[in-house]
Write an enzyme that holds these catalytic residues in place. Structure first.
Site, PDB file in Angstrom:
ATOM      1  N   HIS A  62      78.402  70.526   9.865  1.00  0.00           N
ATOM      2  CA  HIS A  62      77.275  69.789   9.303  1.00  0.00           C
ATOM      3  C   HIS A  62      77.510  69.653   7.809  1.00  0.00           C
ATOM      4  CE1 HIS A  62      76.178  73.936   8.505  1.00  0.00           C
ATOM      5  NE2 HIS A  62      75.131  73.572   7.798  1.00  0.00           N
ATOM      6  N   ASP A  66      77.404  74.354   1.549  1.00  0.00           N
ATOM      7  CA  ASP A  66      78.181  75.593   1.706  1.00  0.00           C
ATOM      8  C   ASP A  66      79.194  75.500   2.857  1.00  0.00           C
ATOM      9  OD1 ASP A  66      75.852  75.651   3.382  1.00  0.00           O
ATOM     10  OD2 ASP A  66      76.131  77.785   3.729  1.00  0.00           O
ATOM     11  N   HIS A  67      79.189  74.377   3.562  1.00  0.00           N
ATOM     12  CA  HIS A  67      80.183  74.166   4.618  1.00  0.00           C
ATOM     13  C   HIS A  67      81.120  73.000   4.279  1.00  0.00           C
ATOM     14  CE1 HIS A  67      78.180  76.743   7.745  1.00  0.00           C
ATOM     15  NE2 HIS A  67      77.272  76.683   6.789  1.00  0.00           N
ATOM     16  N   HIS A 140      69.567  72.616  13.635  1.00  0.00           N
ATOM     17  CA  HIS A 140      69.642  73.128  12.264  1.00  0.00           C
ATOM     18  C   HIS A 140      68.856  72.263  11.273  1.00  0.00           C
ATOM     19  CE1 HIS A 140      71.164  75.535   9.070  1.00  0.00           C
ATOM     20  NE2 HIS A 140      71.997  74.626   8.592  1.00  0.00           N
ATOM     21  N   HIS A 269      78.405  84.377   8.542  1.00  0.00           N
ATOM     22  CA  HIS A 269      77.380  83.633   7.805  1.00  0.00           C
ATOM     23  C   HIS A 269      76.163  84.530   7.536  1.00  0.00           C
ATOM     24  CE1 HIS A 269      74.550  80.235   6.979  1.00  0.00           C
ATOM     25  NE2 HIS A 269      75.641  79.579   6.644  1.00  0.00           N
TER      26      HIS A 269
HETATM   27 ZN   LIG Z   1      73.497  74.851   7.004  1.00  0.00          ZN
END
Ligand SMILES: [Zn+2]
Length: 315
Positions: A62, A66-67, A140, A269
């Site tokens: 996604h 932070d990804h 999410h 995570h």
């Molecule tokens: Zn996220």
């Protein structure tokens, strides 16, 4: 199949943990796949035995920063390494193409190798000689996918030595025998190929759910997997925080592993709050998950997990 965790912190890095990225090395192929690419992933790669020259595919779950924020920097640095021309395919949700294109254009970055961007849709998204990759929507609050990598069943080993002992001439007959066909030799003998081929090797399956709160889709995607990598941002006591931010508690992750029939669960995570607070921290979070699914581990940066081959089914 070998997994290396390059980042295991939620939201922001800590002293000991970078933000999310997971590397997968497939057997017999010197190819590197990445799942998510948080800021600083390229630094983590430099501190590991992994090589960007081998990078082949990146799967983004996604588009939260932070990804994602390490992606363009990593692609650009790879381009500065001499003689890298092999393409990289990047899978991810709608918006990924624009993010990459604008970042490259505005920074006047020209990559020396081709990139292909594939917008992820639920179902099979990738089919190679060795593996298939499936995507399923997660929950999410933003378009988010989990990815399952399923290794194909490999044919058993052809016993060349025995074929030679039987006096079978090398050549096209070996191909037929390898495929399990029955062949007739010039001297009239009939040889059943199946008698010269070992048991098939069942494929392994690993699943990375990315960021998500509890969803039945994660269970379906993870069905009978060898390794489930699932976020566990919060402890059970902080479940209201998890629900508010569409994240999971350790117990939610363990429920997914249990209901899916996973063999092993790796949690990742983690909220930075548990590292600072030694009174109530990650050991307790692990214990919560293990109370539901005993074969659970906490991931840490640079932790490498080799997923063993499955035993062939006994006849
Ligand atoms: Zn996220």
């Amino acid at each position: 199949m070998k997994i290396t965790f390059l980042g295991t912190s939620a939201g922001a890095p800590t002293r000991r943990r970078n933000v999310t990225s997971i590397a997968l090395q497939l057997d017999q192929q010197s190819k590197l796949w990445l799942f998510d690419c948080g800021e600083g992933t390229q630094h983590q790669v430099l501190r590991s035995p992994l090589r960007l020259s081998q990078l082949d595919k990146i799967f983004i779950t996604h588009l939260h920063g932070d990804h994602l924020f390490g992606l363009v920097g990593l692609l650009a640095s790879r381009s500065l390494q001499d003689s890298i021309e092999s393409p990289v395919t990047i899978y991810g949700p709608q918006g990924l193409s624009e993010y990459i294109r604008v970042s490259l254009e505005i920074s006047r970055t020209r990559l020396q190798y081709p990139i292909h961007i594939e917008i992820t849709k639920p179902g099979q998204i990738c089919d190679t000689e060795m593996v298939e990759v499936f995507a399923a929507p997660m929950s999410h609050g933003i378009t988010a996918f989990g990815y399952a990598v399923s290794e194909k069943t490999q044919p058993g080993r052809f016993e060349v030595e025995r074929a030679k002992e039987l006096g079978i001439p090398e050549g096209p007959l070996y191909g037929q025998l390898k495929r399990g066909e029955t062949v007739t030799l010039l001297d009239g003998r009939e040889i059943d190929g199946k008698s010269l081929v070992g048991a098939e090797k069942p494929g392994r399956k690993i699943v990375f759910c990315g960021d998500t709160t509890f969803t039945p889709n994660a269970i379906e995607l993870s069905r009978d997997c060898d390794l489930l990598i699932h976020e566990a941002t919060y402890m059970h006591a902080d479940k209201p925080l998890a629900l508010r931010a569409n994240h999971s508690t350790a117990i939610m992750a363990a429920e997914v592993a249990l209901q899916a029939g996973a063999k092993m669960l790796a949690l990742t995570h983690f909220s930075a709050r548990y590292e600072a607070d030694t009174a109530q921290g990650l050991p307790e979070l692990l214990a919560e998950a293990q109370s539901v699914f005993p074969n659970t581990y906490l991931a840490h940066d640079f932790w490498t997990v080799t997923v063993p081959r499955r035993e062939p089914p006994t006849a």
